[in-house]
Design an enzyme around this catalytic site. Structure first.
Site, short mmCIF file in Angstrom:
data_model
loop_
_atom_site.label_atom_id
_atom_site.label_comp_id
_atom_site.label_asym_id
_atom_site.label_seq_id
_atom_site.Cartn_x
_atom_site.Cartn_y
_atom_site.Cartn_z
N GLY A 91 -69.23 11.14 49.09
CA GLY A 91 -68.88 11.77 50.36
C GLY A 91 -69.82 11.39 51.48
O GLY A 91 -69.40 11.08 52.60
N GLU A 125 -81.65 12.14 51.61
CA GLU A 125 -81.41 11.96 50.18
C GLU A 125 -82.64 12.40 49.38
O GLU A 125 -83.75 11.93 49.63
CB GLU A 125 -81.09 10.50 49.88
N HIS A 161 -68.42 15.78 35.51
CA HIS A 161 -67.42 15.93 36.56
C HIS A 161 -67.37 17.37 37.04
O HIS A 161 -66.38 18.07 36.84
CB HIS A 161 -66.04 15.49 36.05
#
Length: 556
Positions: free
Chosen positions: A18, A37, A471
Site C-alpha cells: 500500500g 519505515e 495473511h
C-alpha cells in the site's frame, strides 16, 4: 496556512504494497512525499546465507535482532509479516493471485463501490508493475504436488502459480544480469532466477520483483524521501482543527535504538497509514485512546481475517531428496471447491522454521489431539524425533500452504493483559479460528502414506490449537459507513479529512488467496481518486479568486 508551510504534502507510514504504490503514484502527480519505515533497507548482498542467522533474519529490535522477518503471537493466531524498506515484499513468497469475483459481494465493502467493474483495470496495472508471470521453473516439490493431485483425482486442478519473478530466457541458466526488462530501461538492472528457493529468506540474485525494484524505486526516483528505521509515535491534527482539515503534526522516533529515540516532528498536509494490517490497527488504537485521533470509528479492530489458513506438509527422509529447488511457491491444486493447497519451500540450509513443525497427529482439535500426539511419540519415537529435528528440513519437506474461502474472523483490541500489566498491547478476542481443516489433514495423511513420507503440521496447532498465517487482513475495513468499517470506498478515514488507510487492514472480506496483488490493486484504485497537485492548486486559486470577487461585490 498555505501549502508552503508543510514539510511534505503526504507522509506515508510504511513502505509495503500500500505504501509503495501510494508513494509512486503521488510523486507522479507532483506531490512531495515522505515514507516512514520501521525496518532497514536491504540489498541482495546483505541477506544472510540462511535463516539460522537470526540477527539478520528476525525483526525484534528490542532484542537487537534487525532482520526483516517478524512473527507475532496472539491467543488466537500466530501472524508472520515483514519489516523492511519494501515491507512484506522482501520476505513474502512472491505469489500474486486474483481472488474469485464473489469476494466483492461479501463482507463490509460489498456496497461501497462497483468493484467488479472497477477492479480489473487496477489488477492489470498491478500485474504490469510487479512483473507478474506464470511460474516457469518447476522443482521437485511441484512435480510431487502434481503426482499427489493425480493420485487423489484432482490432477486437473494443478497449475503454476502467478509470481513476480524475472526468469531466464528458455534454455539459459539463471544468475545472469540484464538491463531493466520491465520499464523500457528506466528501472534497475535485474538478475535472473536461479531456482534456489530463497524467496522468503531474501532474494540474493535480484530476480524477485520486490517493491524497491518497481513502485518504491520510481517513487524515490521522482523525489520521495524514505526514512528507514523510523517509527511514527503520534499523529494529531494541526491548528486545533479536530477533523484534520489543516493537516497533521506527526512525531517520529528511531525504531532500532533502545535509548536515543531521535524524536522529530513533521507538519504534513495528508497522512496515509500503510503499516500492515497489524501495524496500522495498533497505531490507530493508540492514537484513538490517547486522544490524538479520538473520532476513529469504533469498528476499528473488528473482523480480522486469515484466509482460513493452515500450514501442513510431508517430510521425506533420505540424502537424495531436495524439495528446496524452485520459487517459494511454484504450483497449486484444489482438493475441493473451497480448499486451495500451494507447494511451498525454503532454500536449502534455511531450516529454522523446522523448529515450529512436528509430526501430524490424528484426532480433533483440543486435548484429544495432544493425547494422540503423545501416543505417536510413544509408539514411533524414532520417526517422531526425526520429524522434530530441523536439520535438512528445507531439503526434505514439501510444505503445504492451505487456504480456504470460509469466512472466519477475530477482533483485535489494545489492552493490558494479566501477564503484562505495565502497558497496553494488541490482543486478540472472539471465537477460535479454524485450525484443523479435515479435508486438508486427510489429504496430507493419505499422500504421505502413498509416497513414503511422513505428515507434518505446526507445533502451535497441536499444542495450542492456534493457526499460523502470513495473511493478516482487515481490522480497518472498507465500508459504506463508520458503523461497519473504518474507511470509505476511496480509503478515506471516516470522520477525518486528509487521512487514509491503504494496506491489508482495509480488506473487507476473506480473499481465499494470497492478498498482496489485491492490496496493490486497491492501492492503485485509491490513488486514482487523488487529483494531480497542479489541479488542486488551480482549483484553490479559482476558489480564492471567486471569493475576492464576491467580497468586492458586497462592499460595493
Amino acid at each position: 496556512m498555505t501549502i508552503n508551510n508543510y514539510d511534505y504534502d503526504y507522509l506515508i507510514i510504511g513502505s509495503g504494497f500500500g505504501g509503495s504504490v501510494s508513494a509512486c503514484r503521488l510523486t507522479e502527480k507532483g506531490y512531495s512525499v515522505a515514507v516512514m519505515e520501521m525496518g532497514r533497507r536491504w540489498k541482495a548482498e546483505d541477506f544472510a546465507k540462511n535463516n539460522w542467522n537470526t540477527r539478520r533474519w528476525i525483526w525484534r529490535p528490542g532484542m537487537k535482532l534487525f532482520g526483516y522477518f517478524n512473527m507475532r503471537f496472539f491467543r488466537h493466531v500466530t501472524i508472520i509479516c515483514g519489516n523492511a524498506v519494501g515491507g512484506g515484499s522482501i520476505t513474502y513468497a512472491n505469489t500474486l493471485l486474483v481472488p474469485p469475483e464473489h469476494i466483492w459481494d461479501e463482507g463490509t465493502w460489498a456496497d461501497a463501490a462497483d468493484w467488479k467493474n472497477e477492479m480489473p483495470q487496477h489488477y492489470a496495472e498491478a500485474e504490469r508493475m510487479l512483473g507478474v508471470t506464470d511460474n516457469k521453473i518447476f522443482g521437485p516439490a511441484d512435480h510431487m504436488l502434481k503426482k499427489m493431485g493425480e493420485a487423489v483425482g484432482v490432477g486437473h486442478t494443478f497449475k503454476p502459480t502467478r509470481v513476480a519473478t524475472f526468469f531466464p530466457p528458455e534454455g539459459e541458466e539463471g544468475g545472469k544480469t540484464y538491463p531493466d526488462p520491465y520499464f523500457n530501461g528506466e528501472g534497475p538492472d535485474r538478475g535472473t532466477c536461479t531456482a534456489c528457493g530463497g524467496c522468503m529468506t531474501g532474494c540474493k540474485h535480484n530476480a524477485k520483483n520486490t517493491l524497491d525494484k518497481n513502485y518504491l524505486y520510481f517513487a524515490e526516483k521522482n523525489g520521495a524521501k524514505v526514512y528507514e528505521e523510523t517509527k511514527v509515535v503520534d499523529v494529531k491534527p494541526l491548528n486545533g482543527k479536530a477533523d484534520g482539515s489543516d493537516g497533521y503534526e506527526v512525531t517520529t522516533g528511531c525504531s532500532s535504538s533502545w535509548f536515543n529515540k531521535q524524536r522529530r516532528t513533521w507538519r504534513v498536509r495528508n497522512v496515509i497509514f500503510s503499516a500492515s494490517s497489524l501495524g496500522t490497527q495498533e497505531m490507530l488504537f493508540r492514537l484513538k485512546q490517547s486522544g490524538s485521533l479520538p473520532n476513529i470509528s469504533d469498528d476499528l479492530g473488528n473482523r480480522v481475517r486469515t484466509n482460513a489458513e493452515s500450514i501442513l506438509g510431508v517430510r521425506f527422509f533420505g540424502k537424495d531428496v531436495d524439495m528446496s529447488k524452485g520459487v517459494a511457491i511454484g504450483s497449486s491444486i484444489y482438493i475441493d471447491h473451497d480448499t486451495h493447497i500451494e507447494a511451498t519451500r525454503y532454500q536449502s540450509g534455511s531450516d529454522a522454521m523446522g523448529l515450529m513443525c512436528t509430526y501430524m497427529a490424528k484426532g480433533k482439535p483440543g486435548w484429544t489431539r495432544i493425547f494422540f500426539w503423545l501416543w505417536a511419540l510413544i509408539c514411533h519415537p524414532f520417526i517422531f524425533l526425526r520429524m522434530s529435528n530441523p536439520v535438512s528440513f528445507a531439503r526434505q519437506t514439501l510444505i503445504f500452504l492451505v487456504m480456504q474461502t470460509a469466512d472466519a474472523s477475530i477482533n483485535m483490541r489494545l489492552k493490558r493483559n494479566w501477564f503484562w500489566p505495565f502497558g497496553k498491547v494488541l490482543s486478540s478476542e472472539g471465537k477460535k479460528l479454524p485450525v484443523y481443516i479435515p479435508q486438508a489433514n486427510a489429504f496430507t495423511e493419505k499422500v504421505a502414506k502413498m509416497f513414503n513420507g511422513h505428515p507434518m503440521t505446526t507445533i502451535t496447532e497441536i499444542l495450542f490449537n492456534v493457526p499460523f498465517t502470513a495473511h493478516c487482513m482487515g481490522g480497518c475495513a472498507i465500508a459504506s459507513s463508520p458503523e461497519r468499517g473504518v474507511v470509505d470506498g476511496q480509503n478515506r478515514v471516516f470522520n477525518y479529512k486528509n487521512l487514509y488507510v491503504v494496506d491489508g487492514s482495509m480488506l473487507g472480506a476473506n480473499l481465499g488467496v494470497n492478498p498482496s496483488l489485491t492490496i496493490t490493486a486497491l492501492a492503485e484504485r485509491a490513488m486514482s481518486y487523488i487529483p494531480a497537485k497542479h489541479t488542486l492548486e488551480e482549483q484553490a486559486y479559482t476558489q480564492t479568486h471567486n471569493e475576492v470577487l464576491e467580497a468586492a461585490k458586497v462592499s460595493a
